[in-house]
Design an enzyme around this catalytic site. Structure first.
Site, PDB file in Angstrom:
ATOM      1  CG  HIS A 236      -1.718  -1.353   1.260  1.00  0.00           C
ATOM      2  ND1 HIS A 236      -2.673  -1.754   0.354  1.00  0.00           N
ATOM      3  CD2 HIS A 236      -1.579  -2.395   2.139  1.00  0.00           C
ATOM      4  CE1 HIS A 236      -3.113  -2.969   0.660  1.00  0.00           C
ATOM      5  NE2 HIS A 236      -2.454  -3.385   1.740  1.00  0.00           N
TER       6      HIS A 236
ATOM      7  CD  GLU B 170      -1.993  -3.876   5.079  1.00  0.00           C
ATOM      8  OE1 GLU B 170      -1.398  -4.788   4.463  1.00  0.00           O
ATOM      9  OE2 GLU B 170      -3.189  -3.576   4.877  1.00  0.00           O
TER      10      GLU B 170
ATOM     11  CD  GLU C 170      -1.774 -10.160   4.231  1.00  0.00           C
ATOM     12  OE1 GLU C 170      -1.614  -9.244   5.075  1.00  0.00           O
ATOM     13  OE2 GLU C 170      -2.333  -9.980   3.133  1.00  0.00           O
TER      14      GLU C 170
ATOM     15  CG  HIS D 180       0.648  -6.866   2.184  1.00  0.00           C
ATOM     16  ND1 HIS D 180      -0.209  -5.910   1.693  1.00  0.00           N
ATOM     17  CD2 HIS D 180       1.486  -7.183   1.159  1.00  0.00           C
ATOM     18  CE1 HIS D 180       0.089  -5.647   0.429  1.00  0.00           C
ATOM     19  NE2 HIS D 180       1.115  -6.416   0.077  1.00  0.00           N
TER      20      HIS D 180
END
Length: 321
Positions: free
Chosen positions: A111, A148, A285, A203
């Protein structure tokens, strides 16, 4: 009668008389000079010491330049008036190369903190090989609001520093210098262009509370459009397995309890960053931001350092196998 004729004629003297007079006049002068010279002469016929004669010499003796304090030659001691250049010190040997010298790692911080200000741009569809998908997303956050996108940058910086210490060349897909993105297809191209030996996208998940733990996402076998993961499926799985074991050891976190059947591995065919990659690549993740227990870990700088260490150890193990 002229004036000259009225003078009396001058009487001439003989040459012998003149010589006699001259010699008589010179003798006293010569004797006096000899006596003075004798008085000023030393025992060896040279000039007497000034202290003995009570007379100082009118000419000062030449002086020898005093040596410089350091004992080195002065500028005027050297022909041309310049001091010779000192020989240069031998070059220090270069530091030993790290175990990852010559290896290229691409880190993709998931992101972008400013994606939220560019929702129209990040919602534009891009080709991921087999279909289209939005350019990027804003990512998730903890219930307390820790984004995040900030987490991924923090862990990525820590990971970069660790890998560089081991000699790796590290490239980021972005470092918060862009207004948004990059889009998922560009993130894949950055790794491909760098000819990365390994690539990882960092992430944190946004699953339901109670879903805990981390997992590594591997590329599925995909071939269609601009996507062909045939060459990277095997190496990417190897990379992922190295990361799982080291992440558990460094962080103490368990593999996800809500997917992967406890292996910490998941395979997906819908992620453009994996579908379009031509180099070994995985996503991780690191935990579930929506679970309070995981969120407590993800917001702890010490835990994030452990997470980065686990990732670095896994990447090193893969590259040095």
């Amino acid at each position: 009668m002229s004036y000259d004729e009225s003078q009396q004629p001058t009487r001439r003297r003989s040459g012998r008389s003149n010589l006699t007079v001259a010699v008589a006049a010179l003798v006293p002068t010569a004797v006096a000079g000899w006596l003075v010279w004798q008085g000023m002469s030393g025992p060896d016929g040279g000039p007497a010491a000034a202290s003995a004669a009570g007379v100082s010499s009118s000419a000062s003796p030449a002086t020898t330049p005093a040596p410089s304090p350091s004992g080195s030659a002065r500028d005027d001691d050297v022909p041309g008036g310049t001091t010779p250049a000192k020989p240069s010190a031998p070059a220090k040997p270069s530091a030993p190369a790290g175990p990852l010298a010559g290896k290229v790692v691409v880190i993709d911080p998931g992101h972008n903190p400013r994606n939220r200000d560019h929702t129209a741009e990040i919602n534009e569809p891009v080709d991921i090989g087999t279909t289209t998908k939005e350019c990027d997303t804003t990512g998730t956050s903890t219930n307390a609001g820790y984004p995040e996108a900030e987490f991924t940058l923090d862990v990525s910086h820590r990971l970069r520093d660790l890998l560089r210490k081991e000699g790796a060349t590290v490239t980021f897909t972005h470092d918060n210098e862009r207004p948004y993105g990059p889009c998922v297809d560009e993130r894949a191209r950055i790794g491909n262009k760098a000819k990365a030996d390994a690539a990882i996208s960092v992430h944190a998940d946004g699953s339901a509370p109670g879903n805990r733990g981390f997992h590594v996402i591997l590329p599925a076998q995909v071939k269609g459009g601009g996507a062909d993961t045939t060459a990277i499926v095997g190496p990417s799985r190897d990379l992922g397995e190295h990361i799982v074991g080291n992440f558990v050891r460094e962080t103490g976190s368990a593999p996800a309890n809500y997917l992967g059947e406890g292996t910490g591995l998941d395979v997906r065919a819908d992620l453009g960053g994996l579908n379009l990659s031509t180099v070994p690549k995985v996503f991780i993740e690191c935990g579930n931001m929506r679970d309070s227990s995981d969120a407590e870990l993800l917001t702890d700088p010490e835990w994030r350092q452990k997470a980065a260490q686990g990732l670095a150890d896994g990447i090193r193990g893969f590259l040095k196998k």
